[in-house]
Design an enzyme around this catalytic site. Structure first.
Site, PDB file in Angstrom:
ATOM      1  N   LEU A  94      33.773  15.989 -20.119  1.00 19.36           N
ATOM      2  CA  LEU A  94      34.095  14.632 -19.685  1.00 19.36           C
ATOM      3  C   LEU A  94      35.399  14.137 -20.307  1.00 19.36           C
ATOM      4  O   LEU A  94      35.717  14.445 -21.451  1.00 19.36           O
ATOM      5  CB  LEU A  94      32.947  13.681 -20.053  1.00 19.36           C
ATOM      6  CG  LEU A  94      31.578  14.076 -19.492  1.00 19.36           C
ATOM      7  CD1 LEU A  94      30.521  13.045 -19.904  1.00 19.36           C
ATOM      8  CD2 LEU A  94      31.604  14.226 -17.979  1.00 19.36           C
TER       9      LEU A  94
ATOM     10  N   GLY B  19      38.803  10.087 -17.029  1.00 19.89           N
ATOM     11  CA  GLY B  19      38.539   9.933 -15.587  1.00 19.89           C
ATOM     12  C   GLY B  19      37.056   9.713 -15.345  1.00 19.89           C
ATOM     13  O   GLY B  19      36.654   8.810 -14.598  1.00 19.89           O
ATOM     14  N   HIS B  20      36.222  10.539 -16.003  1.00 24.58           N
ATOM     15  CA  HIS B  20      34.772  10.345 -15.873  1.00 24.58           C
ATOM     16  C   HIS B  20      34.367   8.993 -16.456  1.00 24.58           C
ATOM     17  O   HIS B  20      33.511   8.302 -15.920  1.00 24.58           O
ATOM     18  CB  HIS B  20      34.013  11.443 -16.619  1.00 24.58           C
ATOM     19  CG  HIS B  20      34.219  12.809 -16.062  1.00 24.58           C
ATOM     20  ND1 HIS B  20      34.958  13.771 -16.707  1.00 24.58           N
ATOM     21  CD2 HIS B  20      33.786  13.376 -14.913  1.00 24.58           C
ATOM     22  CE1 HIS B  20      34.953  14.876 -15.986  1.00 24.58           C
ATOM     23  NE2 HIS B  20      34.264  14.675 -14.889  1.00 24.58           N
TER      24      HIS B  20
ATOM     25  N   GLY C 276      35.394  10.543  -8.040  1.00 22.69           N
ATOM     26  CA  GLY C 276      36.816  10.286  -8.222  1.00 22.69           C
ATOM     27  C   GLY C 276      37.606  10.562  -6.944  1.00 22.69           C
ATOM     28  O   GLY C 276      37.313  11.507  -6.206  1.00 22.69           O
TER      29      GLY C 276
ATOM     30  N   ASP D  81      39.477  14.103  -6.176  1.00 24.11           N
ATOM     31  CA  ASP D  81      38.852  15.130  -5.334  1.00 24.11           C
ATOM     32  C   ASP D  81      38.615  14.531  -3.949  1.00 24.11           C
ATOM     33  O   ASP D  81      37.475  14.293  -3.537  1.00 24.11           O
ATOM     34  CB  ASP D  81      37.542  15.588  -5.971  1.00 24.11           C
ATOM     35  CG  ASP D  81      37.782  16.212  -7.330  1.00 24.11           C
ATOM     36  OD1 ASP D  81      38.646  17.099  -7.430  1.00 24.11           O
ATOM     37  OD2 ASP D  81      37.130  15.802  -8.306  1.00 24.11           O
TER      38      ASP D  81
ATOM     39  N   GLN E  84      36.404  16.402  -1.427  1.00 23.55           N
ATOM     40  CA  GLN E  84      34.997  16.299  -1.841  1.00 23.55           C
ATOM     41  C   GLN E  84      34.433  14.924  -1.482  1.00 23.55           C
ATOM     42  O   GLN E  84      33.337  14.799  -0.933  1.00 23.55           O
ATOM     43  CB  GLN E  84      34.895  16.540  -3.345  1.00 23.55           C
ATOM     44  CG  GLN E  84      33.558  16.185  -3.948  1.00 23.55           C
ATOM     45  CD  GLN E  84      33.432  16.634  -5.386  1.00 23.55           C
ATOM     46  OE1 GLN E  84      33.208  17.809  -5.663  1.00 23.55           O
ATOM     47  NE2 GLN E  84      33.567  15.710  -6.330  1.00 23.55           N
TER      48      GLN E  84
HETATM   49  O1  PAF Z   1      33.299  16.736  -8.998  1.00 23.59           O
HETATM   50  C1  PAF Z   1      32.511  17.430  -9.678  1.00 23.59           C
HETATM   51  O2  PAF Z   1      32.523  17.438 -10.905  1.00 23.59           O
HETATM   52  C2  PAF Z   1      31.506  18.320  -8.963  1.00 23.59           C
HETATM   53  O3  PAF Z   1      32.046  18.865  -7.797  1.00 23.59           O
HETATM   54  C3  PAF Z   1      30.170  17.622  -8.666  1.00 23.59           C
HETATM   55  C4  PAF Z   1      30.356  16.444  -7.724  1.00 23.59           C
HETATM   56  C5  PAF Z   1      29.547  17.140  -9.971  1.00 23.59           C
HETATM   57  C6  PAF Z   1      29.190  18.596  -8.010  1.00 23.59           C
HETATM   58  O4  PAF Z   1      28.933  19.688  -8.832  1.00 23.59           O
END
Ligand code: PAF
Length: 282
Positions: free
Chosen positions: A33, A36-37, A148, A151, A154
């Site tokens: 972490l 950003g997290h 975030g 990504d 995603q």
């Molecule tokens: O963005 C990430 O860290 C990963 O792709 C996630 C969303 C936790 C899925 O494993």
């Protein structure tokens, strides 16, 4: 440290039983972490009564030649960040506790959203993400989940899955957090030397060039991408994988900037794969 850590869906569910009448915010992560997290956690903290963070390095989303084995794992440090950010509980499953090896049911996002950008080189990646995220949503059953904007592919795919499968969760996209140099924070930045990090700042510098040009009224994708490519070329150590202007929701390439769109970049420095993007035409 009094942060509860659960490793099985059953334990987490028992803990959440008395929290389900009020809102639950969920931040899925693979650990390592960083700030950003923390941005995702802070946002979840302000919008929900209970905040759950999951840490799971998901083997389903790594290709055969990718960095699953050396992906940074630093649970102790992650616990400290979660504790100080006011996380209520951590979900740290194992591949056994959520039966990853036996997961025969896969969630397959729309092929058109997976085939471009990172999907070109990361075959199976978004199917792995979609499968684990759906599993986690069904285990945690949050009201909101935080992802975030770095990504971007995603995020667009997760939004689409949630919509298509009627998963009752609100997806909240959070702005990319950057180092002072502009480099987007990422767990993989740990692989870079100090020189590599400063070279990698070219990615955001180049994206800003596209933003500037768009603000000046340029709408032609070729012209917009040409300034980005020109700036990227000032750092020959950066090996470009893709540079594209795509629609925010469908992720399909566009020729003319008639509404907000995403300039997305992937490439390598010191053999570390980095991605970043910017929305232009706002
Ligand atoms: O963005 C990430 O860290 C990963 O792709 C996630 C969303 C936790 C899925 O494993």
């Amino acid at each position: 440290m009094n942060l509860p850590i659960f490793t099985t869906p059953g334990e987490l569910d028992r803990y959440l039983q008395c929290h389900r009448s009020r809102s639950i915010g969920f931040v899925p992560t693979m650990g390592a972490l960083h700030l950003g997290h923390q941005g995702l956690i802070d946002r979840a903290r302000t919008e929900n009564n209970t905040v759950i963070v999951s840490i799971f390095v998901n083997p389903l989303q790594f290709g055969a030649n990718e960095d699953l084995d050396r992906y940074p794992r630093q649970l102790e440090l992650d616990l400290v960040l979660c504790q100080s950010a006011g996380v209520d509980a951590l979900f740290v499953p194992t591949t056994e506790s959520i039966e990853i090896a036996d997961t025969l049911t896969q969630v397959i996002p729309p092929p058109a959203m997976m085939s471009g950008l990172c999907g070109c080189s990361r075959i199976g990646h978004f199917q792995g993400v979609a499968t684990i995220v759906t599993k986690l949503f069904n285990i945690v059953r949050p009201d909101r989940a935080y992802f975030g904007e770095k990504d971007a592919q995603q995020l667009a795919i997760v939004r689409r899955i949630v919509r298509d499968l009627y998963i009752p969760v609100e997806i909240v996209g959070c702005p990319t957090i950057r180092a002072d140099s502009g480099l987007a924070l990422s767990s993989r930045n740990q692989y870079l030397s100090p020189l590599g990090r400063s070279q990698a700042a070219v990615i955001y510098r180049s994206l800003q060039q596209a933003q500037l040009l768009a603000q000046q009224g340029e709408q032609n994708a070729r012209s917009l991408l040409a300034v980005v490519a020109h700036e990227l070329a000032t750092v020959p150590e950066f090996q470009l994988e893709y540079l594209e202007l795509v629609d925010l929701d469908t992720l399909q390439s566009i020729d003319t900037l008639s509404q907000p769109a995403l300039v997305a970049i992937a490439g390598r420095i010191e053999n570390t794969r980095l991605i970043d993007n910017i929305v232009i035409g706002k």
